[in-house]
Design a protein around this motif. Structure first.
Motif, mmCIF file in Angstrom:
data_model
loop_
_atom_site.group_PDB
_atom_site.id
_atom_site.type_symbol
_atom_site.label_atom_id
_atom_site.label_comp_id
_atom_site.label_asym_id
_atom_site.label_seq_id
_atom_site.Cartn_x
_atom_site.Cartn_y
_atom_site.Cartn_z
ATOM 1 N N ALA A 102 0.828 -1.204 0.000
ATOM 2 C CA ALA A 102 0.000 0.000 0.000
ATOM 3 C C ALA A 102 0.865 1.257 0.000
ATOM 4 O O ALA A 102 0.530 2.253 -0.655
ATOM 5 C CB ALA A 102 -0.927 -0.003 1.213
ATOM 6 N N TYR A 103 1.985 1.217 0.710
ATOM 7 C CA TYR A 103 2.861 2.386 0.786
ATOM 8 C C TYR A 103 3.326 2.819 -0.602
ATOM 9 O O TYR A 103 3.404 4.019 -0.899
ATOM 10 C CB TYR A 103 4.068 2.070 1.665
ATOM 11 C CG TYR A 103 5.080 3.191 1.735
ATOM 12 C CD1 TYR A 103 4.906 4.248 2.621
ATOM 13 C CD2 TYR A 103 6.194 3.204 0.898
ATOM 14 C CE1 TYR A 103 5.823 5.294 2.676
ATOM 15 C CE2 TYR A 103 7.113 4.245 0.947
ATOM 16 C CZ TYR A 103 6.926 5.284 1.836
ATOM 17 O OH TYR A 103 7.836 6.314 1.880
ATOM 18 N N SER A 105 1.842 1.804 -3.628
ATOM 19 C CA SER A 105 0.778 1.922 -4.626
ATOM 20 C C SER A 105 -0.298 2.933 -4.244
ATOM 21 O O SER A 105 -0.820 3.646 -5.105
ATOM 22 C CB SER A 105 0.130 0.554 -4.865
ATOM 23 O OG SER A 105 -0.431 0.049 -3.663
ATOM 24 N N GLU A 106 -0.653 3.005 -2.958
ATOM 25 C CA GLU A 106 -1.664 3.944 -2.474
ATOM 26 C C GLU A 106 -1.178 4.558 -1.160
ATOM 27 O O GLU A 106 -1.743 4.299 -0.097
ATOM 28 C CB GLU A 106 -3.003 3.244 -2.264
ATOM 29 C CG GLU A 106 -3.610 2.652 -3.530
ATOM 30 C CD GLU A 106 -4.926 1.947 -3.249
ATOM 31 O OE1 GLU A 106 -5.969 2.490 -3.650
ATOM 32 O OE2 GLU A 106 -4.898 0.881 -2.608
ATOM 33 N N GLN A 108 -1.377 7.271 0.407
ATOM 34 C CA GLN A 108 -2.250 8.075 1.256
ATOM 35 C C GLN A 108 -3.113 7.221 2.177
ATOM 36 O O GLN A 108 -3.713 7.731 3.128
ATOM 37 C CB GLN A 108 -3.144 8.982 0.401
ATOM 38 C CG GLN A 108 -4.193 8.263 -0.429
ATOM 39 C CD GLN A 108 -3.656 7.685 -1.730
ATOM 40 O OE1 GLN A 108 -2.454 7.719 -1.993
ATOM 41 N NE2 GLN A 108 -4.551 7.170 -2.555
ATOM 42 N N THR A 109 -3.173 5.916 1.932
ATOM 43 C CA THR A 109 -4.011 5.036 2.755
ATOM 44 C C THR A 109 -3.267 4.434 3.945
ATOM 45 O O THR A 109 -3.890 3.825 4.814
ATOM 46 C CB THR A 109 -4.566 3.875 1.906
ATOM 47 O OG1 THR A 109 -3.482 3.005 1.514
ATOM 48 C CG2 THR A 109 -5.267 4.388 0.660
ATOM 49 N N THR A 110 -1.950 4.594 3.991
ATOM 50 C CA THR A 110 -1.182 3.869 5.007
ATOM 51 C C THR A 110 -1.487 4.334 6.429
ATOM 52 O O THR A 110 -1.327 3.571 7.378
ATOM 53 C CB THR A 110 0.327 3.997 4.748
ATOM 54 O OG1 THR A 110 0.680 5.389 4.665
ATOM 55 C CG2 THR A 110 0.709 3.313 3.445
ATOM 56 N N GLY A 211 2.699 12.137 -2.630
ATOM 57 C CA GLY A 211 1.513 11.426 -2.171
ATOM 58 C C GLY A 211 0.638 12.287 -1.286
ATOM 59 O O GLY A 211 -0.593 12.212 -1.341
#
Length: 214
Positions: A102-103, A105-106, A108-110, A211
């Motif tokens: 996730a870190y 690829s996405e 902001q979700t971490t 990000g």
């Protein structure tokens, strides 16, 4: 503060989530050295990242530096390869790999994702290294940076800026505990991985800044 029992380790539940700092005795440290560890390799924009851990938590993260970040697109698909041949990957190791995926690829979700428990002696007990790394993990968020001097103050040891640098070098789980966010008071990024990974630190700081802005 709630302490959850998981096997041989005590995992601290804080208002910030499952941070996984194990408060252990010498007996637990001895047991830690005897636990069965497994390794998962993750192909990332930084190159290969090896995540090693056991059923109690993640032990180490190693960035192999087998490819420069510029040579692998940040948009490239992430993949993972199980190096060992266990019948089953531990939930804590799986959680660590999912957080890393996730870190990249996405990112902001971490902030809302649970971290794995940590099961390394450097993160056990009330040592200077453990305290400083815990403060860093808890208080320096994605896209933020902090100076060595300021982190020493935050940890209650305002004259220990140089020792904070040593604690960053002893961090067994980079990325999960973001030692790359600690920079010089001058604003320079400072060394990473004993100076061998300075270009990786620059990439990580840029990745987080973009990000956060995105």
């Amino acid at each position: 503060m709630l302490v959850l029992q998981r096997g041989e380790a005590d995992i601290v539940q804080t208002p910030y989530g499952r941070k996984g700092f194990i408060q252990g005795s010498e007996m637990k440290k001895q047991r830690e050295s005897q636990c069965t560890q497994k390794t998962i390799s993750l192909l990332s924009p930084l190159g290969t990242i090896q995540v090693r851990g056991c059923e109690n938590g993640v032990h180490t993260i190693q960035i192999l530096m087998d490819v420069a970040p510029a040579e692998r697109s940040g948009a490239a698909p992430l993949s993972r390869v199980v190096n060992d041949s266990p019948a089953e990957t531990s939930p804590e190791l799986q959680r660590g790999v999912e957080w890393l995926q996730a870190y990249f690829s996405e990112p902001q979700t971490t902030g809302s994702l649970p971290l794995p428990a940590f099961h390394h002696p450097a993160l056990q007990g009330d040592t200077f290294t453990s305290r400083v790394l815990q403060v860093l993990l808890r208080d320096v968020k994605f896209g933020e940076t902090v100076s060595y001097k300021r982190l020493a103050e935050m940890a209650g040891t305002p004259r220990a800026a140089q020792a904070v640098g040593g604690a960053m070098r002893r961090n067994p789980v980079p990325l999960l505990i973001p030692c790359h966010r600690v920079i010089s008071s001058s604003g320079q990024s400072g060394p990473y991985m004993s100076g061998k990974g300075d270009h990786l630190k620059q990439w990580l700081l840029t990745h987080e800044r973009q990000g956060r802005e995105g």
